[in-house]
Scaffold this motif. Structure first.
Motif, PDB file in Angstrom:
ATOM      1  N   SER A  89       0.819  -1.219   0.000  1.00  0.00           N
ATOM      2  CA  SER A  89       0.000   0.000   0.000  1.00  0.00           C
ATOM      3  C   SER A  89       0.854   1.270   0.000  1.00  0.00           C
ATOM      4  CB  SER A  89      -0.936   0.001   1.214  1.00  0.00           C
ATOM      5  OG  SER A  89      -0.204  -0.097   2.423  1.00  0.00           O
ATOM      6  N   LEU A  90       2.165   1.099  -0.218  1.00  0.00           N
ATOM      7  CA  LEU A  90       3.103   2.228  -0.298  1.00  0.00           C
ATOM      8  C   LEU A  90       3.084   3.091   0.971  1.00  0.00           C
ATOM      9  CD1 LEU A  90       2.383   3.309  -4.012  1.00  0.00           C
ATOM     10  CD2 LEU A  90       4.152   1.729  -3.159  1.00  0.00           C
ATOM     11  N   GLN A  91       3.097   2.418   2.124  1.00  0.00           N
ATOM     12  CA  GLN A  91       3.060   3.139   3.402  1.00  0.00           C
ATOM     13  C   GLN A  91       4.163   2.638   4.338  1.00  0.00           C
ATOM     14  OE1 GLN A  91      -1.139   4.004   4.956  1.00  0.00           O
ATOM     15  NE2 GLN A  91      -1.505   2.195   3.698  1.00  0.00           N
ATOM     16  N   LEU A  92       5.361   2.422   3.798  1.00  0.00           N
ATOM     17  CA  LEU A  92       6.445   1.885   4.608  1.00  0.00           C
ATOM     18  C   LEU A  92       6.872   2.833   5.735  1.00  0.00           C
ATOM     19  CD1 LEU A  92       8.790   0.032   2.087  1.00  0.00           C
ATOM     20  CD2 LEU A  92       7.338  -0.948   3.875  1.00  0.00           C
ATOM     21  N   VAL A  93       6.601   4.126   5.557  1.00  0.00           N
ATOM     22  CA  VAL A  93       6.914   5.086   6.622  1.00  0.00           C
ATOM     23  C   VAL A  93       6.088   4.753   7.867  1.00  0.00           C
ATOM     24  CG1 VAL A  93       6.790   7.500   7.345  1.00  0.00           C
ATOM     25  CG2 VAL A  93       7.593   6.930   5.051  1.00  0.00           C
ATOM     26  N   ARG A  94       4.844   4.373   7.662  1.00  0.00           N
ATOM     27  CA  ARG A  94       3.983   4.014   8.793  1.00  0.00           C
ATOM     28  C   ARG A  94       4.446   2.702   9.431  1.00  0.00           C
ATOM     29  NH1 ARG A  94      -2.236   6.000   7.634  1.00  0.00           N
ATOM     30  NH2 ARG A  94      -1.668   8.081   6.946  1.00  0.00           N
TER      31      ARG A  94
END
Length: 287
Positions: free
Chosen positions: A223-228
């Motif tokens: 979901s392209l949310q690796l920062v989270r």
């Protein structure tokens, strides 16, 4: 008026240990129906979990420490009636959320009774008891919260996150049993922790958490949310530090796998995990 023993054995504070799954599911929902989310929170943490705990205590009649209570009182018939009232009231109210939610809610109630009821008592069996807990407290609860509080029914269901919720509970649950081996043996119960042994329990829980976080990595990467995902790791640092500190003590002396350390681990893990998923929920909501 409720007896002191009834109030104690409903174990309301224990709901806090199970709360991370609620916030986890809520943080995955793109558009939350706030009114239903609040109702679901109440149904789970003030009705379903206390009722399940109370019924289990009524059947077990523990004389030694149990989750969240070092010196449990003996249950009375009032505790049984209270759990029945809580279940009936919650089951009826659950239809306000939705019919699918209510059906899942009833399934949870039935499974929790089969887990504790002396005539069947799934908790007697290490694997079946373990699977009952992680599927219901993990995957099913995640499904209920996501489907029940989702304002957009067309949103694809995050199955990877749902499975991760089961593994998160799977890594937490055996730790709660590690100091109860003697009491469980007397009661004719073989828990997953007893099957694994004290040291094996810690190794197993570490593996379950690794799998859970591996699944979360896959979900957030997709979901392209690796920062989270990275943010989640920050919240879990205190949990990891305490876990390895405790493991070191247990490896030197198995007596360290006691009620005190278990509760310290549970409270720390619950606080950090709740804060982690609440933070993700806030970021999702304001974003």
């Amino acid at each position: 008026m409720l007896r002191h023993s009834t109030i104690q054995l409903l174990r309301l504070p224990f709901s806090f240990f199970l709360m991370p799954v609620y916030w986890f599911a809520l943080s995955m929902i793109p558009e939350v129906n706030i009114a239903k989310a609040i109702l679901i929170f109440i149904l789970l943490h003030l009705f379903l979990y206390p009722s399940s705990n109370g019924y289990n205590s009524y059947m077990d009649r523990d004389e030694s420490s149990i989750g969240g209570i070092e010196h449990p009182m003996q249950p009375t018939r009032q505790l049984f009636y209270t759990t029945v009232v809580l279940d009936i009231a919650a089951a009826l109210i659950s239809f306000i959320v939705s019919v699918p939610f209510a059906i899942a809610f009833l399934v949870y109630i039935i499974c929790s009774r089969l887990y504790s009821y002396r005539g069947i008592r799934l908790k007697r069996f290490a694997v079946w008891g373990y699977l009952t807990v992680i599927i219901n407290q993990g995957a099913l609860t995640f499904w209920m919260v996501y489907v029940g509080a989702n304002a957009d029914a067309t949103t694809p269901f995050p199955w990877i996150a749902c499975i991760a919720a089961a593994f998160l509970i799977g890594g937490f649950y055996p730790i709660t049993q590690v100091y109860q081996h003697e009491a469980d043996t007397k009661d004719g119960v073989q828990t997953i922790s007893m099957l694994l042994g004290v040291r094996g329990t810690f190794v197993f829980c570490a593996i379950m958490y690794l799998i859970a976080f591996g699944l979360l990595f896959v979900y957030f990467q997709h979901s392209l949310q690796l920062v989270r995902f990275g943010l989640l790791q920050v919240f879990f640092v205190p949990v990891l530090l305490y876990f390895f500190y405790w493991v070191t003590k247990v490896w030197k002396n198995k007596a360290a796998a006691d009620f005190k350390h278990t509760m310290q681990m549970n409270w720390l893990a619950a606080c950090c995990t709740n804060l982690a998923f609440i933070t993700l929920f806030i970021l999702n909501y304001i974003g």
